[in-house]
Design a protein around this motif. Structure first.
Motif, short mmCIF file in Angstrom:
data_model
loop_
_atom_site.label_atom_id
_atom_site.label_comp_id
_atom_site.label_asym_id
_atom_site.label_seq_id
_atom_site.Cartn_x
_atom_site.Cartn_y
_atom_site.Cartn_z
N MET A 64 7.38 6.84 -1.63
CA MET A 64 6.50 5.66 -2.95
C MET A 64 5.03 6.04 -2.41
O MET A 64 5.26 6.06 -0.80
CB MET A 64 7.76 4.77 -2.11
CG MET A 64 6.81 2.97 -3.29
SD MET A 64 7.03 1.85 -2.86
CE MET A 64 9.11 1.66 -3.53
N SER A 65 4.09 5.43 -2.92
CA SER A 65 3.06 6.00 -2.08
C SER A 65 2.93 4.51 -1.70
O SER A 65 3.20 4.18 -1.87
CB SER A 65 2.20 6.10 -3.73
OG SER A 65 2.19 4.83 -4.32
N GLN A 66 1.51 4.96 -0.57
CA GLN A 66 0.65 3.66 0.28
C GLN A 66 0.97 2.73 -1.22
O GLN A 66 0.98 1.35 -0.59
CB GLN A 66 -0.24 4.38 0.34
CG GLN A 66 -0.65 3.98 2.22
CD GLN A 66 -1.71 4.44 2.57
OE1 GLN A 66 -2.64 4.49 2.60
NE2 GLN A 66 -2.11 2.88 3.47
N GLU A 67 0.03 3.24 -2.05
CA GLU A 67 -0.19 1.98 -3.01
C GLU A 67 0.76 1.18 -3.59
O GLU A 67 0.33 -0.43 -3.78
CB GLU A 67 -1.15 1.80 -4.43
CG GLU A 67 -2.47 3.13 -3.74
CD GLU A 67 -2.45 4.52 -4.07
OE1 GLU A 67 -1.03 5.11 -3.56
OE2 GLU A 67 -3.45 5.38 -3.97
N ASN A 68 1.77 1.80 -3.73
CA ASN A 68 3.42 1.28 -4.82
C ASN A 68 3.76 0.22 -3.26
O ASN A 68 4.57 -0.67 -3.20
CB ASN A 68 4.09 1.69 -4.87
CG ASN A 68 3.67 2.52 -6.29
OD1 ASN A 68 2.62 1.28 -7.26
ND2 ASN A 68 4.28 3.55 -6.84
N ASP A 69 4.15 0.83 -1.87
CA ASP A 69 3.84 0.57 -0.78
C ASP A 69 3.53 -0.95 -0.25
O ASP A 69 3.89 -2.57 -0.20
CB ASP A 69 4.60 0.89 0.45
CG ASP A 69 4.97 1.21 0.94
OD1 ASP A 69 6.26 0.65 0.86
OD2 ASP A 69 5.24 2.38 2.03
N MET A 95 -0.21 -1.34 -12.02
CA MET A 95 -0.42 -0.04 -11.55
C MET A 95 -1.74 0.47 -11.23
O MET A 95 -2.29 0.77 -12.35
CB MET A 95 0.34 0.45 -12.66
CG MET A 95 1.85 1.51 -12.11
SD MET A 95 2.25 2.58 -13.62
CE MET A 95 3.20 1.69 -13.38
N PRO A 96 -1.92 1.19 -9.79
CA PRO A 96 -3.92 1.83 -9.34
C PRO A 96 -3.25 2.82 -10.39
O PRO A 96 -2.89 3.79 -10.65
CB PRO A 96 -3.58 1.69 -8.38
CG PRO A 96 -1.91 0.95 -7.64
CD PRO A 96 -1.19 0.61 -8.04
N ASP A 97 -4.91 2.65 -10.97
CA ASP A 97 -4.83 3.84 -11.80
C ASP A 97 -4.63 5.11 -12.17
O ASP A 97 -4.39 6.18 -12.33
CB ASP A 97 -6.81 4.04 -12.34
CG ASP A 97 -7.43 3.20 -13.23
OD1 ASP A 97 -6.67 3.94 -14.70
OD2 ASP A 97 -8.02 1.60 -13.65
N GLN A 98 -4.84 5.44 -10.57
CA GLN A 98 -4.43 6.57 -10.05
C GLN A 98 -2.65 7.10 -10.21
O GLN A 98 -2.33 8.29 -10.36
CB GLN A 98 -4.54 7.52 -9.06
CG GLN A 98 -4.06 7.12 -7.77
CD GLN A 98 -5.25 5.44 -7.71
OE1 GLN A 98 -5.61 4.73 -7.93
NE2 GLN A 98 -4.98 4.56 -6.18
N LEU A 99 -2.15 6.13 -10.47
CA LEU A 99 -0.26 6.18 -11.28
C LEU A 99 0.05 5.66 -12.21
O LEU A 99 0.40 6.58 -12.03
CB LEU A 99 0.27 5.05 -9.53
CG LEU A 99 -0.43 4.93 -8.14
CD1 LEU A 99 0.76 3.76 -7.41
CD2 LEU A 99 0.45 6.40 -7.64
N GLN A 100 -0.80 5.73 -12.92
CA GLN A 100 -0.46 5.38 -13.89
C GLN A 100 -0.11 6.95 -14.63
O GLN A 100 1.03 6.67 -15.59
CB GLN A 100 -1.85 4.81 -15.14
CG GLN A 100 -2.16 3.41 -14.86
CD GLN A 100 -1.88 2.17 -15.52
OE1 GLN A 100 -2.50 2.31 -16.78
NE2 GLN A 100 -2.74 0.74 -14.75
N PRO A 101 -0.53 7.77 -14.49
CA PRO A 101 -0.40 8.78 -15.31
C PRO A 101 1.28 9.86 -15.32
O PRO A 101 1.97 9.98 -15.52
CB PRO A 101 -1.37 10.38 -14.81
CG PRO A 101 -2.61 9.75 -14.55
CD PRO A 101 -2.64 8.24 -14.15
N LEU A 102 1.34 9.11 -13.95
CA LEU A 102 2.42 9.10 -13.05
C LEU A 102 3.93 9.04 -13.97
O LEU A 102 4.80 9.41 -14.33
CB LEU A 102 2.37 9.11 -12.31
CG LEU A 102 1.39 10.25 -10.53
CD1 LEU A 102 1.93 9.45 -9.33
CD2 LEU A 102 1.76 11.13 -11.07
N ALA A 103 3.81 7.34 -14.31
CA ALA A 103 4.72 6.52 -14.87
C ALA A 103 4.74 7.48 -16.35
O ALA A 103 5.59 7.04 -16.75
CB ALA A 103 3.78 5.48 -14.51
N ILE A 104 3.79 7.42 -16.99
CA ILE A 104 3.48 8.16 -18.46
C ILE A 104 4.26 9.59 -18.05
O ILE A 104 5.48 9.26 -18.96
CB ILE A 104 2.13 8.00 -18.79
CG1 ILE A 104 1.61 6.71 -18.74
CG2 ILE A 104 1.81 8.57 -20.01
CD1 ILE A 104 0.10 6.42 -18.96
#
Ligand SMILES: C[S@@+](CC[C@H](N)C(=O)[O-])C[C@H]1O[C@@H](n2cnc3c(N)ncnc32)[C@H](O)[C@@H]1O
Length: 224
Positions: free
Chosen positions: A1-6, A119-128
């Motif tokens: 899991m990314s640090q942001e999601n942690d 969701m942090p901006d940099q993670l949004q493309p991953l979720a999409i």
């Protein structure tokens, strides 16, 4: 899991304890919208960021729902609400940017309310990208998000609230969700509309992808 999601997960382990109370002033409005947003959602459905389960009781009885959330504490609350649901509900702890337990081309619908603004901006493309992977070809999505208003009076009010909203929910009004979806290869936006002012943005769309039949390819390779 990314640090942001942690960090987000840790934040929600506390926020979850007060979430429904803190959110109550807004929930009075949202609960008018939730049944409307779900009235044509059918089949196998993924709800991303199910939270405390506020949408659960509005799914139609023939829906097979998988609700995921990063936060086990939020999911605990959702488990209680799942008892009032009219459809079959499976809840699991999952990260929307990974969806590691979910097979490809599995869902008829992806539905979410207020996950991308968190969701942090940099993670949004991953979720999409994951949404696109797990949706069947022709599968549909509907996301409700909040953004900054162009009306200066409304925006000023949002700016006053913004530090609280970010501290407590990790949410921001300046996320670029629509832009990321529009840049996705397979997710096509069919309509956008606002539920109130120009703040509550509803994004509707369809997954336009073709699947490669891998077994067919293998058959061809074998006969060559
Ligand atoms: C603002 S709450 C919204 C909850 C619910 N959808 C509602 O309408 O009341 C956002 C939820 O998204 C979850 N979330 C944030 N990032 C996530 C991620 N990467 N994967 C899964 N859930 C996530 C949070 O844990 C939280 O429960």
């Amino acid at each position: 899991m990314s640090q942001e999601n942690d960090l987000l997960k840790n934040k929600y382990s506390i926020t979850a304890l007060f979430y429904d109370i803190l959110d109550y002033p807004w929930e009075r409005q949202y609960r008018q919208w939730r049944p409307e947003l779900l009235k044509d959602v059918r089949g196998k459905v993924l709800e991303a960021g199910v939270g405390t389960g506020r949408n659960l009781k509005y799914y139609l009885p023939d829906v097979q729902l998988t609700g995921i959330d990063l936060s086990p504490t939020m999911l605990n609350r959702a488990e209680k609400r799942a008892k009032d649901a009219r459809c079959k509900v499976t809840l699991k702890q999952e990260d929307a940017t990974l969806l590691s337990s979910i097979p490809s081309n599995h869902f008829d619908w992806i539905f979410s309310t207020f996950i991308c603004c968190v969701m942090p901006d940099q993670l949004q493309p991953l979720a999409i990208q994951q949404f696109s992977r797990v949706l069947k070809p022709g599968g549909r999505f509907r996301l409700l998000e909040m953004i900054y208003s162009k009306n200066l009076k409304v925006r000023k009010k949002q700016e006053r609230f913004a530090p609280f909203v970010e501290k407590v929910y990790g949410a921001r009004f300046d996320r670029n969700t629509l832009h990321y979806i529009q840049n996705s290869e397979n997710l096509k936006v069919s309509t956008t509309s606002f539920l109130k002012d120009d703040v509550y943005l509803l994004i509707d769309g369809v997954c336009e992808k073709t699947t490669i039949n891998l077994s067919g390819l293998k058959d061809r390779e074998d006969s060559m």
